[in-house]
Design a protein around this motif. Structure first.
Motif, PDB file in Angstrom:
ATOM      1  N   PRO A   1       0.839  -1.198   0.000  1.00 35.99           N
ATOM      2  CA  PRO A   1       0.000   0.000   0.000  1.00 35.99           C
ATOM      3  C   PRO A   1       0.879   1.256   0.000  1.00 35.99           C
ATOM      4  CG  PRO A   1      -0.618  -1.521   1.761  1.00 35.99           C
ATOM      5  CD  PRO A   1       0.719  -1.953   1.256  1.00 35.99           C
ATOM      6  N   THR A   2       0.659   2.125  -0.963  1.00 31.31           N
ATOM      7  CA  THR A   2       1.459   3.338  -1.110  1.00 31.31           C
ATOM      8  C   THR A   2       0.645   4.388  -1.853  1.00 31.31           C
ATOM      9  OG1 THR A   2       3.335   4.287  -2.345  1.00 31.31           O
ATOM     10  CG2 THR A   2       2.517   2.185  -3.131  1.00 31.31           C
ATOM     11  N   PRO A   3       0.822   5.673  -1.520  1.00 30.81           N
ATOM     12  CA  PRO A   3       0.072   6.701  -2.238  1.00 30.81           C
ATOM     13  C   PRO A   3       0.392   6.729  -3.730  1.00 30.81           C
ATOM     14  CG  PRO A   3       1.416   7.682  -0.476  1.00 30.81           C
ATOM     15  CD  PRO A   3       1.643   6.211  -0.423  1.00 30.81           C
TER      16      PRO A   3
ATOM     17  N   TYR B   1      -4.432  11.033  -0.846  1.00 27.47           N
ATOM     18  CA  TYR B   1      -3.982  11.736   0.357  1.00 27.47           C
ATOM     19  C   TYR B   1      -2.887  10.873   0.965  1.00 27.47           C
ATOM     20  CZ  TYR B   1      -7.342   8.303   1.989  1.00 27.47           C
ATOM     21  OH  TYR B   1      -8.035   7.145   2.169  1.00 27.47           O
TER      22      TYR B   1
ATOM     23  N   ALA C   1      -3.354   1.852   6.220  1.00 25.36           N
ATOM     24  CA  ALA C   1      -3.685   1.638   4.800  1.00 25.36           C
ATOM     25  C   ALA C   1      -3.923   0.147   4.548  1.00 25.36           C
ATOM     26  CB  ALA C   1      -2.559   2.164   3.916  1.00 25.36           C
TER      27      ALA C   1
ATOM     28  N   ILE D   1      -0.859  -0.336  -4.249  1.00 19.99           N
ATOM     29  CA  ILE D   1      -2.236   0.167  -4.186  1.00 19.99           C
ATOM     30  C   ILE D   1      -2.329   1.367  -3.249  1.00 19.99           C
ATOM     31  CG2 ILE D   1      -4.631  -0.417  -3.606  1.00 19.99           C
ATOM     32  CD1 ILE D   1      -4.089  -3.279  -4.317  1.00 19.99           C
ATOM     33  N   SER D   2      -3.010   2.409  -3.714  1.00 18.48           N
ATOM     34  CA  SER D   2      -3.264   3.593  -2.895  1.00 18.48           C
ATOM     35  C   SER D   2      -4.689   3.540  -2.375  1.00 18.48           C
ATOM     36  CB  SER D   2      -3.076   4.852  -3.744  1.00 18.48           C
ATOM     37  OG  SER D   2      -3.614   5.965  -3.065  1.00 18.48           O
ATOM     38  N   ILE D   3      -4.881   3.953  -1.117  1.00 17.48           N
ATOM     39  CA  ILE D   3      -6.263   3.986  -0.597  1.00 17.48           C
ATOM     40  C   ILE D   3      -6.952   5.306  -0.928  1.00 17.48           C
ATOM     41  CG2 ILE D   3      -5.899   2.275   1.221  1.00 17.48           C
ATOM     42  CD1 ILE D   3      -5.802   4.699   3.210  1.00 17.48           C
ATOM     43  N   GLY D   4      -6.270   6.208  -1.605  1.00 15.65           N
ATOM     44  CA  GLY D   4      -6.897   7.475  -2.003  1.00 15.65           C
ATOM     45  C   GLY D   4      -5.850   8.546  -2.177  1.00 15.65           C
TER      46      GLY D   4
ATOM     47  N   ILE E   1      -1.181   9.234   4.434  1.00 14.59           N
ATOM     48  CA  ILE E   1      -1.255   8.975   5.871  1.00 14.59           C
ATOM     49  C   ILE E   1       0.115   8.467   6.317  1.00 14.59           C
ATOM     50  CG2 ILE E   1      -3.728   8.554   5.881  1.00 14.59           C
ATOM     51  CD1 ILE E   1      -3.171   5.555   5.959  1.00 14.59           C
TER      52      ILE E   1
HETATM   53  N1  ADE Z   1       0.515   5.168   2.886  1.00 15.48           N
HETATM   54  C1  ADE Z   1       0.440   6.475   3.094  1.00 15.48           C
HETATM   55  N2  ADE Z   1      -0.549   7.042   2.424  1.00 15.48           N
HETATM   56  C2  ADE Z   1      -1.134   6.033   1.715  1.00 15.48           C
HETATM   57  C3  ADE Z   1      -2.204   5.967   0.791  1.00 15.48           C
HETATM   58  N3  ADE Z   1      -2.887   7.048   0.423  1.00 15.48           N
HETATM   59  N4  ADE Z   1      -2.503   4.770   0.271  1.00 15.48           N
HETATM   60  C4  ADE Z   1      -1.813   3.682   0.600  1.00 15.48           C
HETATM   61  N5  ADE Z   1      -0.796   3.674   1.462  1.00 15.48           N
HETATM   62  C5  ADE Z   1      -0.447   4.844   2.021  1.00 15.48           C
END
Ligand code: ADE
Length: 239
Positions: free
Chosen positions: A84-86, A133, A141, A128-131, A135
């Motif tokens: 999980p990553t933006p 923004y 995430a 995969i990003s959860i949105g 965190i």
């Molecule tokens: N880690 C930090 N921000 C995140 C995001 N938007 N989606 C997934 N992982 C994250």
């Protein structure tokens, strides 16, 4: 489904797996989970797992070695490894469905500036990003993804509640009411008290379309929804 989560802070994750619907799914044998502490695979004296980035810049990066060793310890062959990553593709209900069809999922919880790119190159199948923004906790995430996925596995929750919830058929959910019949002057819509199943269904569909039109009209594109929905949409737009 087997879920393995690699984290520097596994205590954050523990409570989630012993609570409510998830613990029942685990009890029924529908979910098996493993929490792996990345720090257990840092073999230096102080179990250091992060370091400053090559090339300079702010923040720290999770080191490749303890992460790769913890992935090796659980074995990744034939399993989908998710980071999980933006900067990943944006999560959705259809990706949740796609992941729910897998036998095994492995999640890597990032922290700080992220993880060494070579672990992504060597092990990760899906970012995969959860949105849109940022965190600070990869654990949070990961839990968002896990929660959206495991509840779709057959037997975890009643099928009916999945059929009509938001994002199935590209529609948001209808409003819910429970006792009392009047709360602070607001009455439950009469149609819900009448016991007329077809009327209730028609009212709920209309409410779903109304809500979707108001807050997410992008979901109501012609190619995504049925004719009945488009008819209600057009009626609402004409009024
Ligand atoms: N880690 C930090 N921000 C995140 C995001 N938007 N989606 C997934 N992982 C994250």
């Amino acid at each position: 489904m087997k879920i393995a989560i690699l984290s520097l802070f596994p205590d954050i994750l523990k409570g989630y797996f012993v609570d409510s619907i998830m613990s029942r799914a685990v009890g029924k044998g529908l979910i098996d989970y493993e929490l792996v502490n990345i720090r257990d695979y840092a073999y230096d004296k102080h179990h250091v797992c992060d370091d400053s980035p090559y090339g300079g810049g702010a923040g720290m990066v999770i080191k490749a070695e303890p992460l790769a060793k913890s992935l090796d310890s659980i074995g990744v062959k034939g399993k989908r490894v998710i980071y999980p990553t933006p900067s990943g593709r944006v999560f959705s209900q259809s990706i949740a469905r796609e992941l729910a069809a897998e036998e095994e999922l492995i999640f890597i919880c990032g922290r700080y500036e992220g993880i060494d790119q070579r672990v992504i190159d060597l092990y990760v199948d899906d970012e995969i990003s959860i949105g849109d923004y940022v965190i600070s906790s990869g654990e949070i995430a990961t839990l968002v993804l896990v929660d959206a996925v495991y509840r779709l596995i057959e037997g975890v929750i009643a099928g009916d509640s999945l059929e009509e919830e938001s994002f199935t058929q590209s529609l948001l959910e209808y409003p819910h009411y429970t006792r009392p019949e009047v709360f602070r002057g607001l009455a439950v819509p009469k149609v819900l008290l009448g016991g007329h199943h077809a009327e209730i269904e028609a009212w709920r569909l209309r409410k779903r379309v109304e809500k979707t039109l108001r807050t997410r009209s992008d979901l109501l594109r012609e190619n995504k929804v049925g004719k009945d929905v488009l008819r209600i949409r057009d009626e609402l737009l004409d009024n």
